[in-house]
Write an enzyme that holds these catalytic residues in place. Sequence first.
Site, PDB file in Angstrom:
ATOM      1  CD  GLU A  18      -2.720  -1.127   2.553  1.00  0.00           C
ATOM      2  OE1 GLU A  18      -3.938  -1.359   2.530  1.00  0.00           O
ATOM      3  OE2 GLU A  18      -2.087  -0.996   3.615  1.00  0.00           O
ATOM      4  N   GLY A  42     -12.663  -2.638   1.992  1.00  0.00           N
ATOM      5  CA  GLY A  42     -13.815  -3.209   1.315  1.00  0.00           C
ATOM      6  C   GLY A  42     -14.925  -2.164   1.240  1.00  0.00           C
ATOM      7  CG  MET A  87     -17.099  -7.344   6.016  1.00  0.00           C
ATOM      8  SD  MET A  87     -17.697  -7.865   7.609  1.00  0.00           S
ATOM      9  CE  MET A  87     -17.389  -6.399   8.534  1.00  0.00           C
ATOM     10  CG  MET A 145      -9.275  -5.423   8.858  1.00  0.00           C
ATOM     11  SD  MET A 145      -8.510  -6.968   8.341  1.00  0.00           S
ATOM     12  CE  MET A 145      -8.278  -7.798   9.900  1.00  0.00           C
ATOM     13  CD  GLU A 146      -5.440  -2.016   9.026  1.00  0.00           C
ATOM     14  OE1 GLU A 146      -6.111  -1.379   8.198  1.00  0.00           O
ATOM     15  OE2 GLU A 146      -5.145  -3.220   8.882  1.00  0.00           O
ATOM     16  CG  ASP A 150     -12.378  -6.188  -0.669  1.00  0.00           C
ATOM     17  OD1 ASP A 150     -11.227  -5.881  -0.320  1.00  0.00           O
ATOM     18  OD2 ASP A 150     -13.348  -6.173   0.095  1.00  0.00           O
TER      19      ASP A 150
HETATM   20  N1  SAH Z   1      -5.442 -11.257   1.888  1.00  0.00           N
HETATM   21  C1  SAH Z   1      -4.473 -10.393   2.524  1.00  0.00           C
HETATM   22  C2  SAH Z   1      -5.023  -9.988   3.832  1.00  0.00           C
HETATM   23  C3  SAH Z   1      -5.258  -8.580   3.857  1.00  0.00           C
HETATM   24  S1  SAH Z   1      -6.186  -8.142   5.247  1.00  0.00           S
HETATM   25  C4  SAH Z   1      -3.168 -11.081   2.697  1.00  0.00           C
HETATM   26  O1  SAH Z   1      -3.098 -12.245   2.368  1.00  0.00           O
HETATM   27  O2  SAH Z   1      -2.211 -10.439   3.122  1.00  0.00           O
HETATM   28  C5  SAH Z   1      -6.930  -6.781   4.605  1.00  0.00           C
HETATM   29  C6  SAH Z   1      -6.206  -5.489   4.703  1.00  0.00           C
HETATM   30  O3  SAH Z   1      -6.808  -4.621   3.782  1.00  0.00           O
HETATM   31  C7  SAH Z   1      -6.378  -4.834   6.050  1.00  0.00           C
HETATM   32  O4  SAH Z   1      -5.260  -4.023   6.337  1.00  0.00           O
HETATM   33  C8  SAH Z   1      -7.670  -4.018   5.887  1.00  0.00           C
HETATM   34  O5  SAH Z   1      -7.579  -2.741   6.469  1.00  0.00           O
HETATM   35  C9  SAH Z   1      -7.861  -3.880   4.378  1.00  0.00           C
HETATM   36  N2  SAH Z   1      -9.093  -4.476   3.810  1.00  0.00           N
HETATM   37  C10 SAH Z   1      -9.320  -4.544   2.479  1.00  0.00           C
HETATM   38  N3  SAH Z   1     -10.496  -5.143   2.222  1.00  0.00           N
HETATM   39  C11 SAH Z   1     -11.037  -5.466   3.422  1.00  0.00           C
HETATM   40  C12 SAH Z   1     -12.244  -6.127   3.808  1.00  0.00           C
HETATM   41  N4  SAH Z   1     -13.116  -6.589   2.905  1.00  0.00           N
HETATM   42  N5  SAH Z   1     -12.461  -6.311   5.131  1.00  0.00           N
HETATM   43  C13 SAH Z   1     -11.579  -5.866   6.043  1.00  0.00           C
HETATM   44  N6  SAH Z   1     -10.425  -5.247   5.729  1.00  0.00           N
HETATM   45  C14 SAH Z   1     -10.140  -5.040   4.436  1.00  0.00           C
END
Ligand code: SAH
Length: 261
Positions: A12, A78, A172, A193-194, A217
């Site tokens: 990011e 998201g 989510m 998430m932050e 997403d």
């Molecule tokens: N699939 C990723 C995990 C990312 S977690 C991996 O394998 O590394 C998601 C990160 O993007 C978090 O920092 C959160 O803030 C953001 N994010 C993006 N889409 C999200 C969603 N649908 N729900 C929660 N956080 C989301």
Amino acid sequence: MRLGIISALQEEQLGLVEAMERRYKLIHGMREYTAGQLWEIDAVCVLSRIGKVAAAMTATTLVEKFGVTHILFTGVAGAGDKTVGVGDIVVAEALVQHDMDASPLFPRFEVPLTGRTHFQPDPSFSLRLSRAAHDFLELDFLDAVNETERRAFRLLQPRVHRGLVASGDQFMNDPARLEGLNAALPGLVAVEMEGAAVAQVCHELGIPCAVIRTISDNANENAAIDFMRFVKSVAAQYAFYVTRRLCRDLNTAPLVQVGPG
Ligand code: SAH
């Protein structure tokens, strides 16, 4: 002014650290902080990692140890509502911790003993940020994101939304859960998430903050598909160009700090 810039994932923030001049790195509490000049703005960039605790720790450290006066969170999220689409930009007007629930002792979403469910980012900082985002989409977007990626993610006419951002320690990807949250939180535009953790820390320390998210997403069962490709090829570009516009703007007209803190 000293600007702290937080992202959760390395992808990011791609390009921002490289753009820093006279930069130097410091390790503290299992994180690498890069300090330097970002388009003439004194800045410190750091990756928080994922989740509210990680983000709160990072924000606190930026203020207490690195002396930042403002915090910008930039990352992906998201969509929190059907009117928000992949490739759109969300600038938070308020943030809530959607997994906070100490009911019946306190109302749902209220952070106990603060009397608050919602935390507000700094209005003028957020306004300047959303202007930078608008200008980015209007003037830089076609250069910033190549045609292959625009087609792959169907990025036709990305828009900027301002509204409520909900944060929780949960990725989510369940439409039913999102629908429930959306009903409980009017004005919801993004889930991540932050952000709300950073907003709480900044509220408690009297530090103006702003949160910007590129929608990666729809927070449904497809949320994880192509997630990393999107972050690298689209969201990283958004973050770079918007931050550059913001820094240049802050150079010409510094943010005025109002009130205590
Ligand atoms: N699939 C990723 C995990 C990312 S977690 C991996 O394998 O590394 C998601 C990160 O993007 C978090 O920092 C959160 O803030 C953001 N994010 C993006 N889409 C999200 C969603 N649908 N729900 C929660 N956080 C989301």
